[in-house]
Write a protein that holds these residues in place. Sequence first.
Motif, PDB file in Angstrom:
ATOM      1  N   GLY A   4     -55.943 -39.556  -9.937  1.00 53.25           N
ATOM      2  CA  GLY A   4     -57.367 -39.818 -10.126  1.00 53.25           C
ATOM      3  C   GLY A   4     -57.788 -39.617 -11.568  1.00 53.25           C
ATOM      4  O   GLY A   4     -58.605 -40.376 -12.103  1.00 53.25           O
ATOM      5  N   TYR A   5     -57.222 -38.594 -12.221  1.00 51.09           N
ATOM      6  CA  TYR A   5     -57.537 -38.319 -13.624  1.00 51.09           C
ATOM      7  C   TYR A   5     -57.054 -39.451 -14.519  1.00 51.09           C
ATOM      8  O   TYR A   5     -57.766 -39.895 -15.429  1.00 51.09           O
ATOM      9  CB  TYR A   5     -56.893 -36.997 -14.035  1.00 51.09           C
ATOM     10  N   ILE A   6     -55.848 -39.959 -14.265  1.00 54.57           N
ATOM     11  CA  ILE A   6     -55.307 -41.061 -15.064  1.00 54.57           C
ATOM     12  C   ILE A   6     -56.143 -42.322 -14.883  1.00 54.57           C
ATOM     13  O   ILE A   6     -56.425 -43.047 -15.845  1.00 54.57           O
ATOM     14  CB  ILE A   6     -53.835 -41.305 -14.679  1.00 54.57           C
ATOM     15  N   ALA A   7     -56.566 -42.595 -13.644  1.00 58.88           N
ATOM     16  CA  ALA A   7     -57.427 -43.755 -13.397  1.00 58.88           C
ATOM     17  C   ALA A   7     -58.719 -43.635 -14.199  1.00 58.88           C
ATOM     18  O   ALA A   7     -59.226 -44.615 -14.767  1.00 58.88           O
ATOM     19  CB  ALA A   7     -57.724 -43.877 -11.909  1.00 58.88           C
ATOM     20  N   GLU A   8     -59.260 -42.423 -14.262  1.00 61.34           N
ATOM     21  CA  GLU A   8     -60.497 -42.182 -15.023  1.00 61.34           C
ATOM     22  C   GLU A   8     -60.260 -42.384 -16.525  1.00 61.34           C
ATOM     23  O   GLU A   8     -61.090 -42.981 -17.212  1.00 61.34           O
ATOM     24  CB  GLU A   8     -60.989 -40.767 -14.753  1.00 61.34           C
ATOM     25  N   CYS A  19     -54.697 -47.979 -12.789  1.00 62.37           N
ATOM     26  CA  CYS A  19     -53.728 -46.989 -12.296  1.00 62.37           C
ATOM     27  C   CYS A  19     -53.121 -47.529 -11.000  1.00 62.37           C
ATOM     28  O   CYS A  19     -53.844 -47.988 -10.116  1.00 62.37           O
ATOM     29  CB  CYS A  19     -54.419 -45.656 -12.048  1.00 62.37           C
ATOM     30  N   GLY A  20     -51.795 -47.495 -10.899  1.00 60.41           N
ATOM     31  CA  GLY A  20     -51.127 -48.083  -9.741  1.00 60.41           C
ATOM     32  C   GLY A  20     -51.267 -47.284  -8.465  1.00 60.41           C
ATOM     33  O   GLY A  20     -51.151 -47.838  -7.375  1.00 60.41           O
ATOM     34  N   ASN A  21     -51.500 -45.987  -8.580  1.00 65.40           N
ATOM     35  CA  ASN A  21     -51.655 -45.129  -7.402  1.00 65.40           C
ATOM     36  C   ASN A  21     -53.074 -44.590  -7.324  1.00 65.40           C
ATOM     37  O   ASN A  21     -53.560 -43.979  -8.278  1.00 65.40           O
ATOM     38  CB  ASN A  21     -50.686 -43.940  -7.448  1.00 65.40           C
ATOM     39  N   MET A  22     -53.730 -44.805  -6.200  1.00 60.66           N
ATOM     40  CA  MET A  22     -55.070 -44.265  -5.986  1.00 60.66           C
ATOM     41  C   MET A  22     -55.008 -43.240  -4.855  1.00 60.66           C
ATOM     42  O   MET A  22     -54.590 -43.560  -3.740  1.00 60.66           O
ATOM     43  CB  MET A  22     -56.059 -45.377  -5.627  1.00 60.66           C
ATOM     44  N   PRO A  23     -55.404 -41.985  -5.122  1.00 62.39           N
ATOM     45  CA  PRO A  23     -55.307 -40.945  -4.083  1.00 62.39           C
ATOM     46  C   PRO A  23     -56.281 -41.199  -2.943  1.00 62.39           C
ATOM     47  O   PRO A  23     -57.446 -41.520  -3.165  1.00 62.39           O
ATOM     48  CB  PRO A  23     -55.667 -39.664  -4.860  1.00 62.39           C
ATOM     49  N   VAL A  24     -55.785 -41.057  -1.703  1.00 64.54           N
ATOM     50  CA  VAL A  24     -56.651 -41.236  -0.535  1.00 64.54           C
ATOM     51  C   VAL A  24     -56.659 -39.999   0.370  1.00 64.54           C
ATOM     52  O   VAL A  24     -57.454 -39.916   1.303  1.00 64.54           O
ATOM     53  CB  VAL A  24     -56.228 -42.468   0.294  1.00 64.54           C
ATOM     54  N   GLY A  25     -55.766 -39.036   0.095  1.00 67.38           N
ATOM     55  CA  GLY A  25     -55.749 -37.838   0.922  1.00 67.38           C
ATOM     56  C   GLY A  25     -54.424 -37.105   0.820  1.00 67.38           C
ATOM     57  O   GLY A  25     -53.685 -37.283  -0.149  1.00 67.38           O
ATOM     58  N   TYR A  26     -54.132 -36.308   1.820  1.00 69.62           N
ATOM     59  CA  TYR A  26     -52.870 -35.571   1.831  1.00 69.62           C
ATOM     60  C   TYR A  26     -52.407 -35.400   3.271  1.00 69.62           C
ATOM     61  O   TYR A  26     -53.177 -35.588   4.226  1.00 69.62           O
ATOM     62  CB  TYR A  26     -53.015 -34.209   1.153  1.00 69.62           C
ATOM     63  N   CYS A  44     -47.893 -33.199   1.151  1.00 70.31           N
ATOM     64  CA  CYS A  44     -47.566 -34.289   0.225  1.00 70.31           C
ATOM     65  C   CYS A  44     -48.812 -35.147   0.039  1.00 70.31           C
ATOM     66  O   CYS A  44     -49.685 -35.201   0.918  1.00 70.31           O
ATOM     67  CB  CYS A  44     -46.401 -35.138   0.742  1.00 70.31           C
ATOM     68  N   GLY A  45     -48.922 -35.776  -1.123  1.00 74.20           N
ATOM     69  CA  GLY A  45     -50.056 -36.638  -1.396  1.00 74.20           C
ATOM     70  C   GLY A  45     -49.905 -37.992  -0.720  1.00 74.20           C
ATOM     71  O   GLY A  45     -48.789 -38.477  -0.510  1.00 74.20           O
ATOM     72  N   VAL A  46     -51.019 -38.607  -0.345  1.00 73.04           N
ATOM     73  CA  VAL A  46     -51.037 -39.945   0.239  1.00 73.04           C
ATOM     74  C   VAL A  46     -51.820 -40.851  -0.711  1.00 73.04           C
ATOM     75  O   VAL A  46     -52.940 -40.518  -1.116  1.00 73.04           O
ATOM     76  CB  VAL A  46     -51.693 -39.953   1.638  1.00 73.04           C
TER      77      VAL A  46
END
Length: 202
Positions: A4-8, A19-26, A44-46
């Motif tokens: 999320g920080y990298i996307a920002e 950013c290729g990965n967007m966090p949606v949960g864990y 683990c991150g999702v």
Amino acid sequence: YMAGYIAEILQLANSAIPCGNMPVGYYKYDIDENDSHPSVDKYCGVFKTIGDKRALDDVVKGIHRLLHALLRSDSPGVQEAQELFGMDRIDEETGVPLSTFEACAVCGMPPVSLMGLTLPHQLPAECPLDGAGRCWGDATQALRNTEELRAKHGSVFALLAWRIGWECGEVLRHFHEAGISWGTYTDSLAHHCNAHPNNMLL
């Protein structure tokens, strides 16, 4: 957090690269009876991803395989390309130019641009690459449709390599400006290198 920080960071830099990965949960794992540390919760991150084609394994290595199918030592432009590197860049034992990493990062040599070189783009009618037969016809037709691009930039393959390198460099610059180290480190598990093209995707 980091995804999320990298996307920002990329958004604030007005970068066209997402950013290729967007966090949606864990996800929290169930405790296994053989777990040596059962009191420690395991997570683990999702993530939602925007693609699964990695820049190195799925693109750059494919370009290298195509170049071997297209070029011979006597092909037009090959001798000119070799002369651009200079004798100090040529491995004495193999006669092959040093990799960009070895030459630039290790030996301090300037990078070599192949942009503008005229290299043959006539692919063989029969697919010479194992496992690529299904898409060979579409690929050769797509290459035939690049005449205007080649007239402006020279080799499409050199242009692709330049563009991939340029975009990797742009992302790395934004990371460094934000204080993020995208590099190599050692921890209790192993020696890790994160600074490679497979961390970029199409």
